[in-house]
Design a protein around this motif. Sequence first.
Motif, PDB file in Angstrom:
ATOM      1  N   ALA A  15       0.814  -1.215   0.000  1.00  0.00           N
ATOM      2  CA  ALA A  15       0.000   0.000   0.000  1.00  0.00           C
ATOM      3  C   ALA A  15       0.849   1.268   0.000  1.00  0.00           C
ATOM      4  N   HIS A  16       1.886   1.279   0.855  1.00  0.00           N
ATOM      5  CA  HIS A  16       2.678   2.496   1.071  1.00  0.00           C
ATOM      6  C   HIS A  16       4.165   2.165   1.053  1.00  0.00           C
ATOM      7  N   ASP A  19       5.860  -0.422   3.746  1.00  0.00           N
ATOM      8  CA  ASP A  19       5.188  -1.707   3.970  1.00  0.00           C
ATOM      9  C   ASP A  19       6.039  -2.874   3.461  1.00  0.00           C
ATOM     10  N   HIS A 156      -4.710  -0.560   2.731  1.00  0.00           N
ATOM     11  CA  HIS A 156      -4.338  -1.972   2.868  1.00  0.00           C
ATOM     12  C   HIS A 156      -5.510  -2.874   2.488  1.00  0.00           C
TER      13      HIS A 156
HETATM   14 ZN   LIG Z   1       0.863   0.851   4.867  1.00  0.00          ZN
END
Ligand SMILES: [Zn+2]
Length: 305
Positions: A15-16, A19, A156
């Motif tokens: 997601a980011h 992660d 997520h």
């Molecule tokens: Zn994340």
Amino acid sequence: MSDVNSPLTVLTVHAHPDDEASKGAPTLAKYKAEGARTVLVCATGGEEGDLHNPTLRDEGQPFHGMTPEEEKVKVASLREAELAASAAVIGFDEVVMLGYRDSGMAETEPNEHPNCFHQADLDEAVGRLVAVIRRVRSQVIITYGDDQKGYPHPDHLKVHDISVLAFDRAGDPEWYPELGEPFEPAKLYYAVWAKARILAVHEAMLKYTGESPFSEEWLEREGQDHRITTKIEVGDFQWARTGALRAHATQIDPSAGWWFGLDDQQLAETYPWEDWILARNRVGPIPEDDSERDLFAGLRAEVDA
Ligand SMILES: [Zn+2]
């Protein structure tokens, strides 16, 4: 079925930025070391991240004297470079940004931003991932699980949703005919933090440091260990997690026991596994226990005598 002409490739969807460091870095580093191709897909740019490393506010450090608003802008500007540094540590062959904006935590204003991942049209977002899968021809796809009660971040949750649909649609010529030649991935895995790991790390932290970062809530939380099908031995690859986390300098407090309470050797002795749930398998049955030891099991070409 799987295509033996393609190199063994594992694609992991996150997601980011950061992660990829906290979930699966040792496993990906291990497969890279074994000669597999590794691809990281990151859905968002992490624009909503705060500064989580207080040492960067010290005298002479880049965030010294900044207002919270100034900090936020600067953090956002650094995240892609931090991701590149982390990916280099883990050894990803390629990093693909899906191009969405970070949606922020659940029920916050950034959830409404028109460019955020949470607001993205589902079929369109799946198409972006399908295009990557068809291009890199990854037999194995790793994503987040269907049970994210422990950390229900909207980005997520959506990573899970688009990954499952992309796994189904990438090989279907009816879907996205303009986005490349269909390719059917063979196996889909969910990342999971085993309760057994949390308990083992908790005990080891008490033993080595006298304190544990895991609260009662963590220790009492119901685990998903009964769903684990696949354990990858990563004792020699803990450096990938540690190095990748440190590469995300704005996101990770270098003194945090949560991340660094055990050194690589202690962690390897405490719990040398990363655990995975095989959710879909087009090359064989799903194991009924946790006996699988290779994400590419069933996909490796027969060795000629
Ligand atoms: Zn994340």
